[in-house]
Design an enzyme around this catalytic site. Structure first.
Site, PDB file in Angstrom:
ATOM      1  N   ASN A   9     -20.758   9.876 -13.480  1.00  0.00           N
ATOM      2  CA  ASN A   9     -20.629   8.423 -13.622  1.00  0.00           C
ATOM      3  C   ASN A   9     -21.800   7.810 -12.877  1.00  0.00           C
ATOM      4  O   ASN A   9     -21.810   7.769 -11.652  1.00  0.00           O
ATOM      5  CB  ASN A   9     -19.279   7.977 -13.028  1.00  0.00           C
ATOM      6  CG  ASN A   9     -19.151   6.462 -12.982  1.00  0.00           C
ATOM      7  OD1 ASN A   9     -19.973   5.743 -13.564  1.00  0.00           O
ATOM      8  ND2 ASN A   9     -18.115   5.974 -12.307  1.00  0.00           N
ATOM      9  N   TRP A  10     -22.768   7.355 -13.634  1.00  0.00           N
ATOM     10  CA  TRP A  10     -24.001   6.850 -13.001  1.00  0.00           C
ATOM     11  C   TRP A  10     -23.820   5.450 -12.423  1.00  0.00           C
ATOM     12  O   TRP A  10     -24.712   4.943 -11.749  1.00  0.00           O
ATOM     13  CB  TRP A  10     -25.168   6.876 -14.009  1.00  0.00           C
ATOM     14  CG  TRP A  10     -25.585   8.255 -14.420  1.00  0.00           C
ATOM     15  CD1 TRP A  10     -25.068   9.449 -13.977  1.00  0.00           C
ATOM     16  CD2 TRP A  10     -26.624   8.594 -15.342  1.00  0.00           C
ATOM     17  NE1 TRP A  10     -25.718  10.500 -14.578  1.00  0.00           N
ATOM     18  CE2 TRP A  10     -26.677  10.005 -15.431  1.00  0.00           C
ATOM     19  CE3 TRP A  10     -27.516   7.842 -16.127  1.00  0.00           C
ATOM     20  CZ2 TRP A  10     -27.591  10.678 -16.250  1.00  0.00           C
ATOM     21  CZ3 TRP A  10     -28.421   8.511 -16.950  1.00  0.00           C
ATOM     22  CH2 TRP A  10     -28.455   9.906 -17.003  1.00  0.00           C
ATOM     23  N   LYS A  11     -22.688   4.818 -12.709  1.00  0.00           N
ATOM     24  CA  LYS A  11     -22.411   3.460 -12.199  1.00  0.00           C
ATOM     25  C   LYS A  11     -23.595   2.537 -12.519  1.00  0.00           C
ATOM     26  O   LYS A  11     -24.259   2.730 -13.541  1.00  0.00           O
ATOM     27  CB  LYS A  11     -22.073   3.512 -10.703  1.00  0.00           C
ATOM     28  CG  LYS A  11     -20.936   4.499 -10.418  1.00  0.00           C
ATOM     29  CD  LYS A  11     -20.392   4.427  -9.019  1.00  0.00           C
ATOM     30  CE  LYS A  11     -19.280   5.472  -8.864  1.00  0.00           C
ATOM     31  NZ  LYS A  11     -18.616   5.406  -7.561  1.00  0.00           N
ATOM     32  N   HIS A  95     -11.728   2.471 -13.868  1.00  0.00           N
ATOM     33  CA  HIS A  95     -12.316   2.964 -12.617  1.00  0.00           C
ATOM     34  C   HIS A  95     -11.902   2.032 -11.470  1.00  0.00           C
ATOM     35  O   HIS A  95     -11.773   0.824 -11.669  1.00  0.00           O
ATOM     36  CB  HIS A  95     -13.842   3.025 -12.743  1.00  0.00           C
ATOM     37  CG  HIS A  95     -14.470   3.751 -11.598  1.00  0.00           C
ATOM     38  ND1 HIS A  95     -14.712   3.139 -10.395  1.00  0.00           N
ATOM     39  CD2 HIS A  95     -14.859   5.036 -11.458  1.00  0.00           C
ATOM     40  CE1 HIS A  95     -15.246   4.030  -9.565  1.00  0.00           C
ATOM     41  NE2 HIS A  95     -15.341   5.183 -10.182  1.00  0.00           N
ATOM     42  N   GLU A  97     -13.516   0.779  -9.148  1.00  0.00           N
ATOM     43  CA  GLU A  97     -14.438  -0.340  -8.906  1.00  0.00           C
ATOM     44  C   GLU A  97     -14.178  -1.476  -9.887  1.00  0.00           C
ATOM     45  O   GLU A  97     -14.328  -2.645  -9.553  1.00  0.00           O
ATOM     46  CB  GLU A  97     -15.889   0.159  -8.989  1.00  0.00           C
ATOM     47  CG  GLU A  97     -16.252   0.965  -7.747  1.00  0.00           C
ATOM     48  CD  GLU A  97     -17.219   2.097  -7.988  1.00  0.00           C
ATOM     49  OE1 GLU A  97     -17.917   2.118  -9.020  1.00  0.00           O
ATOM     50  OE2 GLU A  97     -17.277   3.001  -7.118  1.00  0.00           O
ATOM     51  N   GLU A 167      -8.960   9.746  -8.623  1.00  0.00           N
ATOM     52  CA  GLU A 167     -10.017   9.393  -7.678  1.00  0.00           C
ATOM     53  C   GLU A 167      -9.416   8.620  -6.516  1.00  0.00           C
ATOM     54  O   GLU A 167      -9.225   7.398  -6.614  1.00  0.00           O
ATOM     55  CB  GLU A 167     -11.072   8.517  -8.367  1.00  0.00           C
ATOM     56  CG  GLU A 167     -11.775   9.187  -9.521  1.00  0.00           C
ATOM     57  CD  GLU A 167     -13.158   8.596  -9.764  1.00  0.00           C
ATOM     58  OE1 GLU A 167     -14.111   9.369  -9.753  1.00  0.00           O
ATOM     59  OE2 GLU A 167     -13.286   7.367  -9.917  1.00  0.00           O
ATOM     60  N   GLY A 173     -17.644   7.504  -2.596  1.00  0.00           N
ATOM     61  CA  GLY A 173     -18.877   7.033  -1.956  1.00  0.00           C
ATOM     62  C   GLY A 173     -18.828   7.059  -0.438  1.00  0.00           C
ATOM     63  O   GLY A 173     -19.700   6.508   0.224  1.00  0.00           O
ATOM     64  N   SER A 213     -16.675  11.787  -3.786  1.00  0.00           N
ATOM     65  CA  SER A 213     -17.582  12.583  -2.948  1.00  0.00           C
ATOM     66  C   SER A 213     -17.627  14.062  -3.341  1.00  0.00           C
ATOM     67  O   SER A 213     -17.673  14.934  -2.472  1.00  0.00           O
ATOM     68  CB  SER A 213     -17.220  12.431  -1.454  1.00  0.00           C
ATOM     69  OG  SER A 213     -17.343  11.084  -1.055  1.00  0.00           O
ATOM     70  N   GLY A 234     -19.988  10.641  -8.838  1.00  0.00           N
ATOM     71  CA  GLY A 234     -20.848   9.473  -8.683  1.00  0.00           C
ATOM     72  C   GLY A 234     -22.199   9.864  -8.125  1.00  0.00           C
ATOM     73  O   GLY A 234     -23.067  10.369  -8.844  1.00  0.00           O
ATOM     74  N   GLY A 235     -22.365   9.683  -6.827  1.00  0.00           N
ATOM     75  CA  GLY A 235     -23.665   9.882  -6.166  1.00  0.00           C
ATOM     76  C   GLY A 235     -24.396  11.163  -6.527  1.00  0.00           C
ATOM     77  O   GLY A 235     -25.589  11.135  -6.834  1.00  0.00           O
TER      78      GLY A 235
HETATM   79  P1  13P Z   1     -18.891   9.428  -5.536  1.00  0.00           P
HETATM   80  O1  13P Z   1     -19.027  10.790  -6.130  1.00  0.00           O
HETATM   81  O2  13P Z   1     -20.201   8.753  -5.279  1.00  0.00           O
HETATM   82  O3  13P Z   1     -17.963   9.421  -4.363  1.00  0.00           O
HETATM   83  O4  13P Z   1     -18.184   8.509  -6.674  1.00  0.00           O
HETATM   84  C1  13P Z   1     -17.044   8.969  -7.272  1.00  0.00           C
HETATM   85  C2  13P Z   1     -16.730   8.103  -8.427  1.00  0.00           C
HETATM   86  O5  13P Z   1     -16.344   6.961  -8.276  1.00  0.00           O
HETATM   87  C3  13P Z   1     -16.918   8.660  -9.784  1.00  0.00           C
HETATM   88  O6  13P Z   1     -16.366   7.836 -10.746  1.00  0.00           O
END
Ligand code: 13P
Length: 254
Positions: A9-11, A95, A97, A167, A173, A213, A234-235
């Site tokens: 997920n590149w956000k 998600h 967020e 999640e 994050g 994470s 994510g990251g």
């Molecule tokens: P991180 O891997 O950066 O913690 O993000 C997880 C996430 O929200 C994937 O959708």
């Protein structure tokens, strides 16, 4: 046996040029990674260019959200019809967020799943508790409300087409990953809930990803758990070497 699925997920990251560069690298490095399903979810503006790179490879294409109407006066939205048209195969829905910053609820998640299925997109439906809920022992209650709300009215056949991503919000994050045992406990809870809401076959078919994470270093421990069927990353999905190592470490025998 459920096949492991790793989705990046590149956000809100990467211009078109950066997105194409990353996915070209992934294509080179992951050409042999057939034991694991790999998906990348760039921002809308990069979808078409990334699609051109991944077409004909084993890398799938996902979007990060969709709107439930196909077309109309909904300024700023993108529909399932349009995602399908752009060559998208997967779509992240609900998600944390989006729940936190954009007013997403279990009710909007429920409507978006229908739109995704109507257009043959595979929904990746996110659930997860915040830290205060975990600390006050409300995790299972929160997950149960989110799962029953998201999938209310869906048949077993529809449910089998859906992917769930657990999640925990406190792990997103933050560098604070749930341990394998902590994650497994919730994944098992979700699978048992699916068994109650549907049946054993459906519960055993649905893939449940973990997110929060996930890094190359903790992937093996997480993916070795019996009810963890992949990761939503994510990251670590933004860097070629990290995502490639993570995908390689995800290929565990269960
Ligand atoms: P991180 O891997 O950066 O913690 O993000 C997880 C996430 O929200 C994937 O959708």
């Amino acid at each position: 046996m459920r096949k492991i699925i790793i989705a990046g997920n590149w956000k809100l990251n990467k211009t078109i040029k950066e997105a194409v560069e990353l996915v070209n690298g992934l294509k080179q490095d992951l050409a042999q990674a057939k034991e694991v399903d790999v998906v990348v979810c760039p921002v809308y503006t990069s979808l078409a260019d990334v699609r051109n790179v991944v077409a004909g490879t084993n890398i799938g294409l996902g979007a990060q959200d969709l709107y439930w109407e196909d077309a109309g006066a909904f300024t700023g939205e993108v529909s399932g019809l349009m995602l399908k048209d752009a060559g998208v195969q997967y779509v992240i829905i609900g998600h944390s967020e989006r729940r936190q910053f954009f007013g997403e609820t279990d009710a909007t998640v429920n409507k978006k799943i229908k739109a995704a299925l109507n257009h043959g997109l595979i929904p990746i439906v996110c659930v997860g508790e915040v830290l205060a809920e975990r600390e006050s022992n409300k995790t299972f209650e929160v997950i149960k409300t989110q799962v029953t709300g998201a999938f209310a009215g869906y048949t077993a056949d529809e449910m089998k087409k859906i992917i769930i991503a657990y999640e925990p919000v406190w792990a997103i994050g933050t560098g604070k990953t749930a341990t394998g045992d902590q994650a497994q406990e919730v994944h098992k809870f979700i699978r048992d809930l699916l068994k109650k809401l549907y049946d054993e076959g459906t519960a055993q078919t649905v893939r449940i990803q973990y997110g929060g994470s996930v890094k190359p270093e903790n992937t093996r421990e997480l993916m070795s758990q019996p009810d963890i069927d992949g990761a939503l990353v994510g990251g670590a999905s933004l860097k070629r070497d990290q995502f490639v190592a993570l995908v390689q470490n995800a290929n565990v025998k269960k």
